[in-house]
Design an enzyme around this catalytic site. Structure first.
Site, PDB file in Angstrom:
ATOM      1  N   GLY A  46       0.803  -1.209   0.000  1.00 37.27           N
ATOM      2  CA  GLY A  46       0.000   0.000   0.000  1.00 37.27           C
ATOM      3  C   GLY A  46       0.841   1.266   0.000  1.00 37.27           C
ATOM      4  N   THR A  50       8.717  -1.821  -4.958  1.00 32.12           N
ATOM      5  CA  THR A  50      10.164  -1.980  -4.858  1.00 32.12           C
ATOM      6  C   THR A  50      10.669  -2.757  -6.063  1.00 32.12           C
ATOM      7  OG1 THR A  50       9.994  -2.040  -2.441  1.00 32.12           O
ATOM      8  CG2 THR A  50      12.048  -2.808  -3.408  1.00 32.12           C
ATOM      9  N   LYS A  67      13.033   2.009  -4.463  1.00 35.86           N
ATOM     10  CA  LYS A  67      11.693   2.099  -3.902  1.00 35.86           C
ATOM     11  C   LYS A  67      10.987   3.296  -4.515  1.00 35.86           C
ATOM     12  CE  LYS A  67      12.215   0.046   0.698  1.00 35.86           C
ATOM     13  NZ  LYS A  67      12.019   0.298   2.163  1.00 35.86           N
ATOM     14  N   ASP A 165       8.748  -1.135  13.516  1.00 38.97           N
ATOM     15  CA  ASP A 165       8.134  -2.208  12.734  1.00 38.97           C
ATOM     16  C   ASP A 165       9.073  -3.406  12.619  1.00 38.97           C
ATOM     17  OD1 ASP A 165       6.002  -3.346  11.449  1.00 38.97           O
ATOM     18  OD2 ASP A 165       6.481  -2.494   9.487  1.00 38.97           O
TER      19      ASP A 165
END
Length: 361
Positions: A46, A50, A67, A165
């Site tokens: 979302g 890449t 990216k 994360d």
């Protein structure tokens, strides 16, 4: 010109890869920005796409990762937040420098209202894929994982960065030297700057950045701290031991604590360390990577460098054959310890030879 003034129609939910310039260049001889040969798509989410590419202008045409910011949104505000988060990732990677376990930032640029970030390519597979392929890990292997990840957390926290994360999908095992590499710094938070308003991750129903199950409660409250990364690393340990994601465990309906103890077979001492890593309450959890390292006893293995202030070889030993390079990744601390042992061994040989010659005379 306002960098957020470009059209956002190309970033809506119906966005097609057929409209993407880099996707169209995959496998072709045409270079992107007269430099990058686009090989294939590595991933899509979302937040962006890449690509694997080669730098055709450098000797050897080294591989790299590009990216591209492609948030699936029709909202101007969400688009601006995505741009801010993308730019934040680039700044953080530049700030963290050339750490061997963090992909190096090679380039960052804007073109026609689109944003691109170029990183070092690390050949390998994620820990999530590693577990799916080879099965779960035992206590010794998980302790080794902690020996690898905790120094990385020390480093980024010393640079006032919270990853936010950490999970098996964001940890790569490099095929070339087996080192552990931490990726995806798109969710980072600078400890000095309140970026709660930058939260735009849509993987959860609440307005936070992170991954459900791996994020502790303070992160949902948009107040992540260094100990938030410790929690995520602890939950990752549970995944390595069981192959189960955090949402697959039973939870205490009152405290939110994970019921994992019956799922794993580890020593009581290590179980207590894991338990303290994944405590919901900040008051009960390890506060820093240093605290976990001390609990594991890793700090007692650090070498004493006082007696080794030079790397100049002793006279008469310059022609000695060099040791074969290690087949697996060796941390700087271990390399130093090896160098100390080799230096002392050579010194002992030198003293024995000198003593023998003195006796003969």
């Amino acid at each position: 010109m306002n960098r957020f003034s470009g059209k956002i129609t190309n970033f809506q939910d119906e966005y097609s890869l057929q409209q993407n310039k880099l996707a169209q260049l995959c496998g072709s001889k045409q270079l992107f920005r007269d430099r990058y040969a686009i090989l294939r798509i590595l991933g899509r989410g979302g937040f962006g796409i890449t690509f694997l590419a080669r730098n055709a202008r450098l000797p050897g045409n080294p591989l790299c990762v590009i990216k591209q910011l492609c948030p699936r949104t029709t909202s101007r505000k969400s688009w601006e937040k995505a741009c801010q988060r993308f730019e934040k990732e680039a700044k953080t990677l530049a700030q963290l420098g050339s750490h061997s376990q963090i992909p190096m930032l090679l380039d960052y640029f804007e073109g026609n209202g689109e944003f691109y970030l170029v990183q070092e390519y690390v050949r390998g597979c994620t820990l999530a894929r590693e577990v799916r392929r080879n099965g779960t890990k035992n206590e010794a292997e998980v302790k080794q994982f902690l020996r690898e990840i905790l120094p990385i957390l020390q480093y980024i926290h010393q640079n006032r960065v919270i990853h936010r994360d950490i999970k098996p999908q964001n940890l790569l095992r490099c095929e070339d030297d087996r080192r552990l590499v931490m990726i995806d710094f798109g969710a980072v938070k600078d400890k000095l700057v309140d970026t709660a308003e930058d939260s735009c991750n849509k993987t959860a129903t609440t307005n936070f950045v992170g991954t459900m199950g791996f994020a502790p409660p303070e992160q949902f409250a948009l107040r992540p701290v260094y100990a938030s990364d410790i929690y995520a690393a602890g939950v990752t340990c549970l995944y390595l031991l069981t192959g189960k994601g955090p949402l697959d465990f039973e939870h205490d309906i009152y405290t939110g604590e994970i019921y994992w103890q019956k799922e794993v077979k580890v020593s009581d001492k290590f179980a207590k360390i894991l338990e303290k890593m994944v405590k919901f309450s900040l008051d009960d959890r390890f506060k820093s990577a240093d605290d976990v390292i001390k609990a594991l006893g890793m700090d007692s293995n650090l070498p004493n460098l006082a007696n080794c202030l030079t790397t100049k070889p002793l006279r008469g030993f310059q022609d000695q054959p060099k040791a074969e390079p290690p087949q697996t990744y060796t941390s700087p601390t271990n390399k130093t310890a090896i160098a100390i042992r080799e230096w002392k061994a050579k010194l002992n040989i030198h003293l024995q030879v000198h003593s023998s010659l003195s006796t003969q005379n």
